[in-house]
Design a protein around this motif. Structure first.
Motif, mmCIF file in Angstrom:
data_model
loop_
_atom_site.group_PDB
_atom_site.id
_atom_site.type_symbol
_atom_site.label_atom_id
_atom_site.label_comp_id
_atom_site.label_asym_id
_atom_site.label_seq_id
_atom_site.Cartn_x
_atom_site.Cartn_y
_atom_site.Cartn_z
ATOM 1 N N VAL A 198 64.563 24.186 3.620
ATOM 2 C CA VAL A 198 65.883 24.811 3.531
ATOM 3 C C VAL A 198 66.208 25.484 4.863
ATOM 4 N N VAL A 199 67.468 25.355 5.300
ATOM 5 C CA VAL A 199 67.908 25.964 6.553
ATOM 6 C C VAL A 199 68.746 27.196 6.237
ATOM 7 N N LEU A 200 68.343 28.328 6.773
ATOM 8 C CA LEU A 200 69.080 29.580 6.597
ATOM 9 C C LEU A 200 69.980 29.797 7.807
ATOM 10 N N HIS A 201 71.270 29.869 7.548
ATOM 11 C CA HIS A 201 72.250 30.192 8.600
ATOM 12 C C HIS A 201 72.360 31.716 8.616
ATOM 13 N N VAL A 202 71.682 32.346 9.566
ATOM 14 C CA VAL A 202 71.561 33.803 9.588
ATOM 15 C C VAL A 202 72.762 34.435 10.286
ATOM 16 N N LYS A 203 73.354 35.426 9.623
ATOM 17 C CA LYS A 203 74.497 36.135 10.187
ATOM 18 C C LYS A 203 74.230 37.636 10.162
ATOM 19 N N LEU A 204 74.875 38.339 11.066
ATOM 20 C CA LEU A 204 74.867 39.799 11.092
ATOM 21 C C LEU A 204 76.327 40.205 11.042
ATOM 22 N N GLY A 205 76.781 40.681 9.900
ATOM 23 C CA GLY A 205 78.208 40.887 9.711
ATOM 24 C C GLY A 205 78.895 39.533 9.733
ATOM 25 N N ASP A 206 79.906 39.385 10.586
ATOM 26 C CA ASP A 206 80.598 38.100 10.734
ATOM 27 C C ASP A 206 80.043 37.277 11.887
ATOM 28 N N GLN A 207 79.038 37.813 12.565
ATOM 29 C CA GLN A 207 78.493 37.150 13.752
ATOM 30 C C GLN A 207 77.416 36.143 13.374
ATOM 31 N N ASN A 208 77.591 34.890 13.837
ATOM 32 C CA ASN A 208 76.538 33.892 13.682
ATOM 33 C C ASN A 208 75.409 34.238 14.636
ATOM 34 N N VAL A 209 74.179 34.262 14.150
ATOM 35 C CA VAL A 209 73.051 34.674 14.988
ATOM 36 C C VAL A 209 72.136 33.491 15.321
ATOM 37 N N PHE A 210 71.542 32.868 14.311
ATOM 38 C CA PHE A 210 70.673 31.719 14.560
ATOM 39 C C PHE A 210 70.415 30.990 13.241
ATOM 40 N N LEU A 211 69.842 29.809 13.360
ATOM 41 C CA LEU A 211 69.379 29.058 12.200
ATOM 42 C C LEU A 211 67.878 29.249 12.053
ATOM 43 N N TYR A 212 67.416 29.262 10.806
ATOM 44 C CA TYR A 212 65.985 29.429 10.560
ATOM 45 C C TYR A 212 65.577 28.488 9.434
ATOM 46 N N GLU A 213 64.476 27.782 9.630
ATOM 47 C CA GLU A 213 64.012 26.800 8.657
ATOM 48 C C GLU A 213 62.815 27.339 7.890
ATOM 49 N N THR A 214 62.854 27.209 6.576
ATOM 50 C CA THR A 214 61.749 27.673 5.747
ATOM 51 C C THR A 214 61.700 26.819 4.484
ATOM 52 N N SER A 215 60.979 27.271 3.472
ATOM 53 C CA SER A 215 60.873 26.545 2.213
ATOM 54 C C SER A 215 61.265 27.471 1.065
ATOM 55 N N VAL A 216 61.849 26.904 0.028
ATOM 56 C CA VAL A 216 62.245 27.733 -1.117
ATOM 57 C C VAL A 216 61.017 28.253 -1.869
ATOM 58 N N THR A 217 59.853 27.696 -1.573
ATOM 59 C CA THR A 217 58.631 28.179 -2.224
ATOM 60 C C THR A 217 57.978 29.318 -1.443
ATOM 61 N N GLU A 218 58.566 29.701 -0.300
ATOM 62 C CA GLU A 218 58.008 30.773 0.515
ATOM 63 C C GLU A 218 58.314 32.122 -0.132
ATOM 64 N N THR A 219 57.442 33.097 0.115
ATOM 65 C CA THR A 219 57.687 34.437 -0.429
ATOM 66 C C THR A 219 58.816 35.114 0.338
ATOM 67 N N THR A 220 59.576 35.937 -0.340
ATOM 68 C CA THR A 220 60.682 36.632 0.315
ATOM 69 C C THR A 220 60.167 37.600 1.377
ATOM 70 N N ASP A 221 58.996 38.175 1.166
ATOM 71 C CA ASP A 221 58.420 39.102 2.157
ATOM 72 C C ASP A 221 58.193 38.380 3.482
ATOM 73 N N THR A 222 57.624 37.179 3.421
ATOM 74 C CA THR A 222 57.359 36.406 4.634
ATOM 75 C C THR A 222 58.648 36.017 5.330
ATOM 76 N N VAL A 223 59.628 35.562 4.556
ATOM 77 C CA VAL A 223 60.901 35.137 5.134
ATOM 78 C C VAL A 223 61.595 36.297 5.834
ATOM 79 N N ILE A 224 61.680 37.432 5.166
ATOM 80 C CA ILE A 224 62.354 38.597 5.756
ATOM 81 C C ILE A 224 61.620 39.063 7.005
ATOM 82 N N ARG A 225 60.296 39.133 6.939
ATOM 83 C CA ARG A 225 59.506 39.583 8.089
ATOM 84 C C ARG A 225 59.716 38.670 9.296
ATOM 85 N N GLU A 226 59.683 37.352 9.061
ATOM 86 C CA GLU A 226 59.826 36.417 10.177
ATOM 87 C C GLU A 226 61.256 36.395 10.715
#
Length: 258
Positions: A2-30
């Protein structure tokens, strides 16, 4: 993945690739590590521009003082002799009185400039056309490029108090700076999807579903900022296209009725 389109407010920041089976703690930390890593690279590049033009940073007690004040107080930059750039230097006074004025020669400045260009290209969403996911590995590679270039130009390393050296050793002090407001503290980081906070101790699929081949928009913010604004159902560009099409349809209808 899964590709996360990361935004801060209305600002596009970066894309990040992960898996839906990943823990939320790991995703947020990374995500926070990548976000703050981009800021670190930007800060280092800004300082390297100054390094190339005006040499290494003066000791804290000498910064902001003019030549007369330094002479009157009998202060001396003990690092100036130890940390000269490869190939010699010419004097180019720093108008901000932060650096010692020992400008590296043209060849060495090109080494630094080339490294900055390469590092920025690796993290710049515009240069990457916002189509390539950003990873911690890419962040580290960009930092290594900058570190390598500085080592070539300054084989004796930079003074330990130089901002660039402190950034490389993760000893930077951003207290009281604008940069401190931009950095997201890991302990205060929050991640949101579709107006819902993604909590720690969960699995990502609990929020995104089981489809591992999708792209979704997520938003970062910090504790106390409240829920970020929801994404528009349609983009401004699409909205304008729809309005233009409706206007055209109404005009065609008028012609038929007449």
């Amino acid at each position: 993945m899964v590709v996360l389109h990361v935004k801060l407010g209305d600002q596009n920041v970066f894309l990040y690739e992960t898996s839906v089976t990943e823990t939320t703690d790991t995703v947020i930390r990374e995500l926070i590590s990548v976000f703050n890593g981009r800021l670190k690279i930007q800060r280092i590049c800004m300082e390297i521009e100054e390094l190339a033009e005006h040499g290494t940073m003066l000791p804290h007690e000498m910064q902001g003082l003019n030549d007369d004040q330094i002479e009157e107080l009998k202060l001396k930059d003990a690092w100036a002799e130890k940390c000269r750039p490869m190939g010699g230097f010419t004097y180019n006074k720093d108008p901000l009185c932060r650096r010692n004025g020992q400008q590296a020669n043209e060849a060495m400045r090109k080494v630094l400039a080339g490294a900055m260009t390469d590092a920025k290209a690796m993290i710049d969403k515009k240069l990457c056309n916002f189509s390539k996911p950003l990873t911690l590995k890419i962040i580290q590679e960009a930092l290594n490029i900058l570190r390598g270039a500085v080592t070539i130009v300054y084989p004796m390393k930079l003074p330990p108090h130089d901002t660039i050296q402190m950034e490389f050793t993760n000893m930077e002090d951003l207290t009281g700076t604008q940069a401190s407001k931009d950095v997201i503290e890991p302990s205060k980081a929050q991640l949101w999807f579709a107006g819902r906070q993604i909590l720690s101790g969960k699995i990502l699929k609990e929020y995104l579903g089981n489809n591992d081949k999708t792209k979704v928009v997520v938003k970062l913010n910090q504790l106390g900022e409240g829920p970020p604004a929801r994404e528009q159902v349609i983009t401004e560009h699409v909205r304008r296209q729809l309005m233009a099409a409706e206007f055209k349809r109404q005009e065609e209808l008028k012609i038929r009725l007449n």
